[in-house]
Design an enzyme around this catalytic site. Structure first.
Site, PDB file in Angstrom:
ATOM      1  N   CYS A 117       0.840  -1.203   0.000  1.00  9.29           N
ATOM      2  CA  CYS A 117       0.000   0.000   0.000  1.00  9.29           C
ATOM      3  C   CYS A 117       0.873   1.250   0.000  1.00  9.29           C
ATOM      4  CB  CYS A 117      -0.926  -0.012   1.216  1.00  9.29           C
ATOM      5  SG  CYS A 117      -1.948   1.462   1.338  1.00  9.29           S
ATOM      6  N   CYS A 130      -0.415   4.108   2.115  1.00 11.07           N
ATOM      7  CA  CYS A 130      -0.184   3.955   3.561  1.00 11.07           C
ATOM      8  C   CYS A 130       1.280   4.198   3.924  1.00 11.07           C
ATOM      9  CB  CYS A 130      -0.518   2.542   4.035  1.00 11.07           C
ATOM     10  SG  CYS A 130      -1.952   1.782   3.305  1.00 11.07           S
ATOM     11  N   ASP A 131       2.185   3.666   3.134  1.00  9.04           N
ATOM     12  CA  ASP A 131       3.580   3.579   3.570  1.00  9.04           C
ATOM     13  C   ASP A 131       4.570   4.408   2.756  1.00  9.04           C
ATOM     14  OD1 ASP A 131       2.827   1.780   5.560  1.00  9.04           O
ATOM     15  OD2 ASP A 131       2.961   0.079   4.204  1.00  9.04           O
TER      16      ASP A 131
END
Ligand code: NDP
Length: 310
Positions: free
Chosen positions: A135, A138-139
Site C-alpha cells: 500500500c 499507507c507507507d
C-alpha cells in the site's frame, strides 16, 4: 432453538467495527465475528498517519484495538471466530462458524475486507512492514529519498509508482511481460515521470536481506531467459492485485468479475434485501480505512431502517 439476532457483522476492520458501533448504539445488539485476522489489514501496517483525529499518527494494531474497545463499549458481542458458511436463501439468514456455532440473523453486514495479493516469497513475508508493503498510500511517506521497486503492470502499479515519486528518489516498476496491462493514460503518466524506470520482462524472485532486518535489495529474474541479477533497493511495493474476501458469497450475491460485492449506487444494500456490504469487500477504488469506516456506518444505518420498515 437458536435465538435470532437483529444484526450480524462479518469482519473486524474499520468497516465492521464502525458498523458495530452504530448498530449497537441503535439497540440492534449486534454480534460481530472477527474472522481469522481480528482488526483486518491495518493490523499488518505500522504507523497510520492519514486517519483523521490522530494528528501524531497511530500504530495500525493499536488503532484497531481502539475500534474494538469502542464497539464493545456499546454492547457489541465480539466473537473471535470465522464465519465459514452462510444461508441467505431466507430470513432470518443463517451464519455458521468454524466452530460449528450457528447464528440466525434478520440483517447481515458483510465487511470481510480484501487481501493484497503477494508474490509468495518467504522473505517477502518476513520483511513485511520492514520495506515490503502492498500500500503506497499507507507507507510511501516512509520512503523519502529512497530507491523503491513496484511489482506489477496494472493500473494500481502505475498509480502507486506515480504516487511514490512524491517521496522516493527513484521508482522502478518490475513488469513481467514486455507490455503493461494498465490503461494508456495511467501507463503514460507513470512512464513519463522522470523518476520512474521500468524493468521489463522481469520477476522479483527474492527479497534481500532478512539478516539485515530490512529490505536492502532484490533478486530479479528475466521472464524468458531466466537470467538472475541482484539490485539494491530500500523498498518493495506489491501491486499485483487485491482479492476481496467474498468467496462465501459466490453465486449468492452479485459481484463483479474480480469478486467485489455489488451494492446499490450510493448505498450498501446488496441484491438480497437485508444484506449489506461495507468496506474493501465492495470497494475496488478507494480502499482506505476512513472510507471503509464510512460505509460501515452507512450499512448499520441502512440495516436499522430496513428493520424498522419490516
Ligand atoms: P490488475 O489485475 O489489473 O493488474 C495486476 C498486474 O500485476 C498485471 O500487470 C499483472 O501482470 C501483474 N501480476 C499479477 N501477478 C503477478 C505476479 N505473480 N508477478 C508479477 N506480476 C504479476 O490489478 P490492479 O490492482 O492493477 O487493478 C485492478 C482493477 O482496478 C483493474 O480493473 C484496474 O483498472 C482498476 N484500477 C483502476 C484505477 C483507476 O482507474 N484509477 C486505479 C487502480 C486500479 P500481467 O498483465 O502479466 O497479468
Amino acid at each position: 432453538m437458536t435465538e435470532t439476532r437483529k444484526t450480524l457483522i462479518l469482519g473486524s476492520g474499520p468497516a465492521g467495527y464502525t458498523a458495530a458501533i452504530y448498530a449497537a448504539r441503535a439497540n440492534l445488539e449486534p454480534v460481530l465475528l472477527t474472522g481469522s485476522q481480528p482488526g483486518g489489514q491495518l493490523t499488518i501496517t505500522t504507523d497510520v498517519e492519514n486517519y483523521p483525529g490522530f494528528p501524531k499518527g497511530i500504530m495500525g494494531p493499536e488503532m484497531m484495538d481502539m475500534f474494538r474497545e469502542q464497539a464493545a463499549r456499546f454492547g457489541t458481542e465480539i466473537k473471535d471466530v470465522m464465519g465459514t458458511s452462510v444461508d441467505l436463501s431466507q430470513r432470518p439468514f443463517t451464519v455458521t462458524t468454524e466452530t460449528d456455532e450457528v447464528f440466525k440473523t434478520e440483517t447481515l453486514i458483510i465487511s470481510t475486507g480484501a487481501s493484497a495479493i503477494y508474490l509468495g516469497l518467504e522473505n517477502e513475508t518476513k520483511l513485511q512492514g520492514r520495506g515490503v508493503s502492498a500500500c503506497a498510500t499507507c507507507d510511501g511517506f516512509f520512503f523519502k529519498n529512497k530507491n523503491v521497486y513496484v511489482v506489477g503492470g496494472g493500473d494500481t502499479a502505475c498509480e502507486e509508482a506515480t504516487f511514490l515519486t512524491k517521496y522516493a528518489s527513484k521508482v522502478t516498476m518490475v513488469v513481467r511481460r514486455n507490455e503493461m496491462r494498465a490503461s494508456k493514460i495511467m501507463r503514460e503518466r507513470a512512464i513519463s515521470n522522470p523518476k520512474v524506470e521500468v524493468l521489463w520482462e522481469h520477476n522479483v524472485t527474492d527479497v534481500l536481506d532478512v539478516s539485515a532486518g530490512k529490505v536492502t535489495g532484490l533478486e530479479v529474474t528475466h521472464s524468458t531467459t531466466g537470467v538472475k541479477q541482484q539490485v539494491e533497493a530500500d523498498g518493495l511495493f506489491l501491486a499485483v492485485g487485491h482479492k476481496p474476501n467474498t468467496g462465501l458469497f459466490k453465486g449468492v450475491l452479485d459481484m463483479d468479475d474480480v469478486g467485489y460485492l455489488k451494492t446499490v449506487p450510493g448505498k450498501t444494500a446488496t441484491n438480497i434485501p437485508g444484506v449489506f456490504a461495507a468496506g474493501d469487500c465492495q470497494d475496488s477504488i478507494y480502499r482506505q480505512a476512513v472510507t471503509a469506516a464510512g460505509t460501515g456506518c452507512m450499512a448499520a444505518i441502512e440495516a436499522e431502517r430496513f428493520l424498522e420498515d419490516q
